[in-house]
Design a protein around this motif. Structure first.
Motif, PDB file in Angstrom:
ATOM      1  N   ARG A   1       0.822  -1.214   0.000  1.00  0.00           N
ATOM      2  CA  ARG A   1       0.000   0.000   0.000  1.00  0.00           C
ATOM      3  C   ARG A   1       0.854   1.262   0.000  1.00  0.00           C
ATOM      4  O   ARG A   1       0.567   2.221  -0.723  1.00  0.00           O
ATOM      5  CB  ARG A   1      -0.936  -0.001   1.202  1.00  0.00           C
ATOM      6  CG  ARG A   1      -2.072  -1.001   1.022  1.00  0.00           C
ATOM      7  CD  ARG A   1      -3.032  -0.908   2.167  1.00  0.00           C
ATOM      8  NE  ARG A   1      -3.374   0.483   2.439  1.00  0.00           N
ATOM      9  CZ  ARG A   1      -3.808   0.912   3.597  1.00  0.00           C
ATOM     10  NH1 ARG A   1      -3.941   0.070   4.603  1.00  0.00           N
ATOM     11  NH2 ARG A   1      -4.118   2.178   3.754  1.00  0.00           N
TER      12      ARG A   1
ATOM     13  N   HIS B   1       1.455   4.128  -3.112  1.00  0.00           N
ATOM     14  CA  HIS B   1       1.293   5.563  -2.937  1.00  0.00           C
ATOM     15  C   HIS B   1       2.586   6.312  -3.274  1.00  0.00           C
ATOM     16  O   HIS B   1       2.557   7.368  -3.909  1.00  0.00           O
ATOM     17  CB  HIS B   1       0.860   5.868  -1.500  1.00  0.00           C
ATOM     18  CG  HIS B   1       0.412   7.278  -1.317  1.00  0.00           C
ATOM     19  ND1 HIS B   1      -0.657   7.793  -2.027  1.00  0.00           N
ATOM     20  CD2 HIS B   1       0.888   8.290  -0.553  1.00  0.00           C
ATOM     21  CE1 HIS B   1      -0.814   9.057  -1.694  1.00  0.00           C
ATOM     22  NE2 HIS B   1       0.105   9.387  -0.810  1.00  0.00           N
TER      23      HIS B   1
ATOM     24  N   ASP C   1     -13.340   4.116   8.030  1.00  0.00           N
ATOM     25  CA  ASP C   1     -12.432   5.173   7.597  1.00  0.00           C
ATOM     26  C   ASP C   1     -11.450   5.600   8.688  1.00  0.00           C
ATOM     27  O   ASP C   1     -10.423   6.198   8.400  1.00  0.00           O
ATOM     28  CB  ASP C   1     -13.232   6.385   7.102  1.00  0.00           C
ATOM     29  CG  ASP C   1     -13.701   6.170   5.688  1.00  0.00           C
ATOM     30  OD1 ASP C   1     -12.864   5.770   4.844  1.00  0.00           O
ATOM     31  OD2 ASP C   1     -14.894   6.365   5.398  1.00  0.00           O
TER      32      ASP C   1
ATOM     33  N   ASP D   1      -8.907   2.557   8.611  1.00  0.00           N
ATOM     34  CA  ASP D   1      -8.273   2.416   7.297  1.00  0.00           C
ATOM     35  C   ASP D   1      -8.592   3.635   6.428  1.00  0.00           C
ATOM     36  O   ASP D   1      -9.457   3.589   5.565  1.00  0.00           O
ATOM     37  CB  ASP D   1      -8.779   1.128   6.626  1.00  0.00           C
ATOM     38  CG  ASP D   1      -8.115   0.903   5.276  1.00  0.00           C
ATOM     39  OD1 ASP D   1      -7.105   1.576   4.986  1.00  0.00           O
ATOM     40  OD2 ASP D   1      -8.606   0.051   4.518  1.00  0.00           O
TER      41      ASP D   1
ATOM     42  N   GLY E   1      -6.695   5.257   4.279  1.00  0.00           N
ATOM     43  CA  GLY E   1      -6.121   5.294   2.925  1.00  0.00           C
ATOM     44  C   GLY E   1      -5.194   6.485   2.769  1.00  0.00           C
ATOM     45  O   GLY E   1      -5.168   7.401   3.595  1.00  0.00           O
TER      46      GLY E   1
ATOM     47  N   GLY F   1     -10.134   2.552   2.892  1.00  0.00           N
ATOM     48  CA  GLY F   1      -8.962   3.265   2.379  1.00  0.00           C
ATOM     49  C   GLY F   1      -8.144   2.399   1.433  1.00  0.00           C
ATOM     50  O   GLY F   1      -7.740   2.846   0.360  1.00  0.00           O
ATOM     51  N   SER F   2      -7.920   1.147   1.831  1.00  0.00           N
ATOM     52  CA  SER F   2      -7.138   0.247   0.979  1.00  0.00           C
ATOM     53  C   SER F   2      -7.827   0.076  -0.361  1.00  0.00           C
ATOM     54  O   SER F   2      -7.186   0.041  -1.411  1.00  0.00           O
ATOM     55  CB  SER F   2      -7.026  -1.136   1.609  1.00  0.00           C
ATOM     56  OG  SER F   2      -6.698  -1.037   2.941  1.00  0.00           O
TER      57      SER F   2
ATOM     58  N   ARG G   1      -9.903   2.128  -1.912  1.00  0.00           N
ATOM     59  CA  ARG G   1      -9.771   3.333  -2.727  1.00  0.00           C
ATOM     60  C   ARG G   1      -8.389   3.416  -3.358  1.00  0.00           C
ATOM     61  O   ARG G   1      -8.247   3.679  -4.556  1.00  0.00           O
ATOM     62  CB  ARG G   1     -10.027   4.582  -1.881  1.00  0.00           C
ATOM     63  CG  ARG G   1     -11.488   4.850  -1.613  1.00  0.00           C
ATOM     64  CD  ARG G   1     -11.703   6.269  -1.100  1.00  0.00           C
ATOM     65  NE  ARG G   1     -11.106   6.486   0.217  1.00  0.00           N
ATOM     66  CZ  ARG G   1     -11.737   6.231   1.359  1.00  0.00           C
ATOM     67  NH1 ARG G   1     -12.956   5.755   1.346  1.00  0.00           N
ATOM     68  NH2 ARG G   1     -11.144   6.447   2.518  1.00  0.00           N
ATOM     69  N   ASP G   2      -7.353   3.151  -2.529  1.00  0.00           N
ATOM     70  CA  ASP G   2      -5.998   3.245  -3.047  1.00  0.00           C
ATOM     71  C   ASP G   2      -5.752   2.207  -4.135  1.00  0.00           C
ATOM     72  O   ASP G   2      -5.111   2.480  -5.148  1.00  0.00           O
ATOM     73  CB  ASP G   2      -4.986   3.055  -1.910  1.00  0.00           C
ATOM     74  CG  ASP G   2      -4.994   4.252  -0.960  1.00  0.00           C
ATOM     75  OD1 ASP G   2      -5.702   5.228  -1.259  1.00  0.00           O
ATOM     76  OD2 ASP G   2      -4.306   4.193   0.077  1.00  0.00           O
TER      77      ASP G   2
END
Ligand SMILES: [Zn+2]
Ligand SMILES: [Zn+2]
Ligand SMILES: [Zn+2]
Ligand SMILES: [Zn+2]
Ligand SMILES: [Zn+2]
Length: 959
Positions: free
Chosen positions: A199, A203, A282, A285, A287, A485-486, A488-489
């Protein structure tokens, strides 16, 4: 096969006899002490080393997998190797520090390695994190890491996750199995560490590619959507649009025509595969991407949904934001059906607005769906992506565009805060329905929301989302169980890959589309011109004016729409009967006239044959069920045939005296009295048809055309109004009658054409005969069964979708067309054929514009990287003496930044060069509008000048 098996087995051994076994490097004899012979699985040699040489030769590749004699696997850790970071290979640090617990795990492509790892702790040495990264090892934590993954394994996994959609779990299974597939050795489980690493890795790569490493504000200065890979072909003001495009799309010109070439196309859709189960949240996690790329920023999005997601009701209790009912086909039912199964899901799908001419994801254009396909979610992603650099006209497409779009302006007024639509007089929006979705809409939508009939859209189909989903659906499996978050990323990363892949192909893809457009445009423009030439001039002028008036809002009558008159069955039968009457009447003229010409005689013979066929067919149809009246009529027709035959028989004596012998022979056999009119023998020899002329054939074509129109009319009517068995039976009967009539007409046409063929070949073989007797061939062409097609506009159902490729069959383009009674059908056909030609003309111009944009875009992008390179070049200059260590370190860092920026710039410059070459090669063909040769000569006539002026500027003036 055996040989291969043997060779593979041979490799398991040392490759030399024991007594010859020597160390590859130091040549010491290993044969006597076999326990010290080593080999490496990963070196490109099966050479044998002694223990010391083995270790020495692997200073720079310490993740290779050594093997002990009889080639069991071992590890360098077992061989006593310690990895020293912060120093050149082979050099030992005087101040080394062991990694935490002296137990470090490195995940590499061939396995999970246990290693002994030492950091350097000399004065002013970099941090352990820096030391690891400089060794291309990506640690799982920044503080006291005990796990790292090599850059190589991360790059491989990332590519696998894009292309094969491999999940991290599956991938780690593979690595673990590669480490040991016997279950005998304990392989360390590093799945969770790997997840964490990947992850951050994603990014970091996103920031690096987006140039954030070259910006002083760094990651925290990232603007919304900034890290998205942009579409080079879409219009972006200040980036890739020609100078003065604003003037071309002046505010005062509110019509689409003046802006279409600089419009942006966006395809809107919802995907219900990309769901997410309700795990994590959220807080746990969050993101890394906060609306930096394709997914919208979550906090603002959630607030918006919370605020407007609940139905706002007006005074009458009606929802302000979303109408309860669809006024088109029942789209709502479909949409809500796909939203079912929302239990236990945090996201039921993904709303998306992407660039629909090049199938690329747009910046901040994706957001989760919570309850089916609600307008509030769709509105948000559309409005958010419209905030990014866009031109002044946007053509959107959405499969429920006819429902969603009309209220968009009103809804956006309700939404608080600025948005690109609210109060904007400078932005022109229109929304159409994607081509393959359109047939499911009501007739009104099919005209109003059609890409085929809307000017200025070229050959865009609006189906881009469907194509994009096909790829990302595979992603659904691996992202379903992720935290918000994961997910979305991961989705962002995957879309980034998709976009980059599109960027690398864009030149090729635009070029191949251009090549096709040039061919299709020629076909369609010619087809249109031929059809128009066959029609009466007055009609063309009138219809052209109708289309233009409608387009510019001067008229409400839609020329693409049927007039609405529904012909009753009785009317159709009446029309058929009238035409039959005409045929018979024509056959009867000059029956016994003394000056009957041979051609008339032959034609009359054919007519009688035809009447016989019709009579017999009718009799079979009536069978024993017909009414008395009908039977009487049939009998009368039989008598009529007989009378005509008797009159004609007399003429036959004049023209074909030899036929007497045949008839005499029949009489002798006692068959003289023929009871049935259908059995009368005409004895028509084709050789006698010497003087037949073209007109009968022409007339037949006309009847065929008119029958085809009736057939098409019947079909459309059946599809739209046909309910109830009684109606169906009756209309099926009528359709069958029409089909029989068509096949009879074809038979007759074939006979006439055959006769003329024989005749003309006789004439041509005569010496001294004049050339040019072949002229009839261009009018009476061979009538193949597939030529018996109605006008393209009357096609129904699935045939409609390929509209841009349809062509009229020749019977519609030979002269004399347009005198049929069904004017509306011809008008629609004319308008559609015209629209088709226009769309291809526009497509060519648009592709030319897009190629130019791609060229400009890469130039602009290259310049961005060159500026960055220049900037860091100036910071890279090394002084003679460094004042401090940090200064030296930053100079080294900037060298890296300059190198990267140069590499990126070079890639863009190459793309720019390729784009320019393709654009220059295609431009002349794309911008020279196709006007067929004969059209040019005709254009000099006054009448055509008037037509030219009437017709759209698109066709004639844009070049
Ligand atoms: Zn050695
Ligand atoms: Zn090796
Ligand atoms: Zn050191
Ligand atoms: Zn695009
Ligand atoms: Zn509709």
């Amino acid at each position: 096969m055996d040989e291969i098996v043997d060779e593979v087995l041979r490799l398991e051994g040392p490759g030399v006899p024991l007594n010859e076994m020597k160390c590859f490097q130091c040549s010491s004899n290993l044969g006597m002490a076999e326990s010290v012979a080593y080999r490496c699985r990963d070196c490109d040699t099966s050479a044998i080393w002694c223990r010391q040489c083995m270790v020495n030769s692997h200073r720079v590749c310490y993740l290779h997998r050594p093997e002990e004699p009889y080639f069991r696997r071992t590890t360098f850790k077992d061989l006593g190797v310690r990895i020293q970071l912060g120093h050149p290979p082979g050099e030992e640090c005087w101040h080394k520090v062991k990694s935490i617990g002296d137990d470090f795990v490195i995940i590499d492509i061939d396995g999970v390695h246990n290693v002994s790892l030492d950091y350097c702790d000399c004065a002013g040495s970099p941090t352990p994190l820096q030391q690891l990264l400089r060794a291309r090892l990506f640690p799982a934590t920044t503080l006291d890491p005990n796990t790292a993954a090599t850059f190589k394994v991360l790059e491989t996994f990332q590519m696998l996750s894009f292309t094969a959609k491999t999940s991290a779990y599956e991938f780690m299974q593979v690595i673990s199995r590669r480490t040991d597939n016997t279950g005998m050795r304990h392989v360390r489980d590093r799945y969770h560490e790997f997840l964490r690493i990947i992850r951050v890795w994603r990014h970091v790569r996103l920031l690096k590619r987006g140039g954030r490493g070259h910006a002083d504000a760094g990651a925290s200065g990232t603007q919304p959507g900034e890290l998205a890979v942009l579409c080079p072909a879409c219009p972006q003001p200040g980036v890739n649009m020609p100078d003065g495009w604003e003037q071309e799309t002046r505010l005062s010109q509110v019509d689409f025509e003046s802006r279409w070439l600089h419009a942006l196309f966006i395809g809107i859709d919802a995907n219900f595969r990309l769901r997410r189960k309700d795990v994590s949240d959220d807080v746990r996690d969050p993101g890394f991407n906060k609306g930096f790329a394709y997914m919208v920023e979550e906090v603002a999005f959630k607030n918006f949904i919370r605020k407007y997601g609940r139905p706002l009701l007006d005074a009458n209790g009606k929802s302000v934001l979303q109408p309860d009912k669809s006024n088109c086909s029942n789209h709502d039912a479909i949409k809500s059906a796909s939203a079912r199964g929302g239990r236990g899901l945090a996201a039921t799908g993904l709303a998306n607005a992407q660039c629909s001419r090049h199938d690329m994801r747009r910046p901040t254009s994706c957001g989760d769906l919570q309850l089916g396909e609600r307008y509030v979610n769709m509105d948000y992603v559309v409005l958010d992506t419209l905030r990014r650099n866009i031109p002044r006209m946007v053509t959107m497409s959405y499969d429920i565009g006819c429902q969603w779009f009309p209220g968009l302006g009103e809804r956006s007024d309700i939404y608080e805060g600025p948005n690109p639509i609210k109060g904007s007089v400078d932005l022109l929006l229109q929304c159409l329905v994607p081509k393959f979705h359109l047939p499911a809409h009501i007739m009104k939508c099919q005209v109003q929301y059609s890409f085929n009939l809307t000017p200025g859209v070229g050959r865009t189909d609006g189906e881009a989302p469907e194509r994009g989903w096909a790829d990302s659906n595979d992603l659904a499996y691996s992202t379903r169980e992720m935290g918000p978050g994961s997910r979305r990323d991961t989705v962002d990363d995957s879309f980034g890959h998709w976009n980059w892949a599109k960027v690398t192909e864009i030149i090729i893809s635009l070029a191949s589309r251009s090549t096709e457009a040039i061919i299709r445009r020629k076909e369609q423009v010619e087809a249109f011109e031929h059809f128009a030439d066959a029609l009466p001039r007055a009609n063309i002028v009138a219809w052209t004016k109708q289309v233009q008036d409608f387009k510019q809002g001067r008229a409400t009558k839609n020329p693409y729409e049927p007039d609405g008159e529904v012909k009753s069955e009785t009317e159709i039968r009446l029309q058929l009967a009238k035409e039959d009457g005409d045929l018979i009447k024509y056959g009867n003229t000059d029956m016994v006239h003394p000056s009957v010409s041979p051609s008339v005689f032959i034609y009359q013979g054919l007519e009688i044959e035809d009447a016989q066929r019709r009579f017999e067919w009718e009799r079979t149809r009536l069978g024993s069920h017909g009414s008395t009246l009908e039977k009487a009529k049939n009998l009368e027709r039989g008598n009529n045939v007989r009378r005509r035959f008797e009159a004609w028989e007399k003429l036959q004596l004049l023209y074909m005296p030899t036929v007497i012998a045949h008839r005499q022979a029949q009489e002798d056999e006692g068959k003289a009295v023929v009871e049935d009119a259908g059995d009368l023998k005409l004895w028509l020899p084709s050789a006698a048809l010497k003087t037949l002329k073209v007109p009968p054939g022409r007339r037949l074509i006309r009847y065929i055309r008119s029958t085809l129109l009736i057939q098409a009319h019947m079909r459309v009517q059946k599809e739209q109004y046909g309910h109830g068995t009684k109606y169906m039976t009756r209309s099926n009967q009528l359709l069958a009658d029409v089909a029989t009539r068509l096949s009879n007409l074809k038979k007759k046409y074939d006979i006439i054409r055959g006769c003329i063929e024989v005749l003309s070949s006789n004439l041509e073989s005569t010496p001294g005969s004049k050339k040019g007797t072949d002229e009839w061939r261009s009018v009476l062409r061979v009538l193949e069964p597939e030529d018996l097609k109605g006008l393209t506009s009357s096609l129904t159902g699935k045939h409609k979708t390929g509209d841009g490729f349809l062509k009229l069959t020749w019977i519609w383009t030979v002269s004399g067309s347009g005198q049929e009674s069904d004017d509306a059908a011809l008008r629609i056909e004319f308008c559609r054929t015209r629209a088709r030609a226009h769309r291809w003309q526009e497509e060519s111009l648009m592709l030319n514009e897009e190629l130019a944009r791609v060229y400009c875009f890469f130039g602009w992008d290259a310049m961005r990287w060159e500026d960055r390179a220049r900037e860091y070049m100036s910071r890279m200059v090394a002084p003679l003496i460094y004042t401090d260590r940090n200064h030296r370190s930053s100079v080294i860092l900037n060298m890296g930044k300059v190198a990267y920026a140069h590499r990126q710039a070079a890639i863009r410059r190459q793309m720019e060069k390729d784009a320019y070459a393709k654009w220059q090669a295609l431009m002349p063909k794309l911008t020279k509008l196709h006007v067929s040769k004969d059209k040019k000569t005709k254009d000099s006539k006054a009448g055509d000048a008037e037509l030219r002026e009437l017709d759209a500027k698109v066709l004639y003036e844009c070049a």
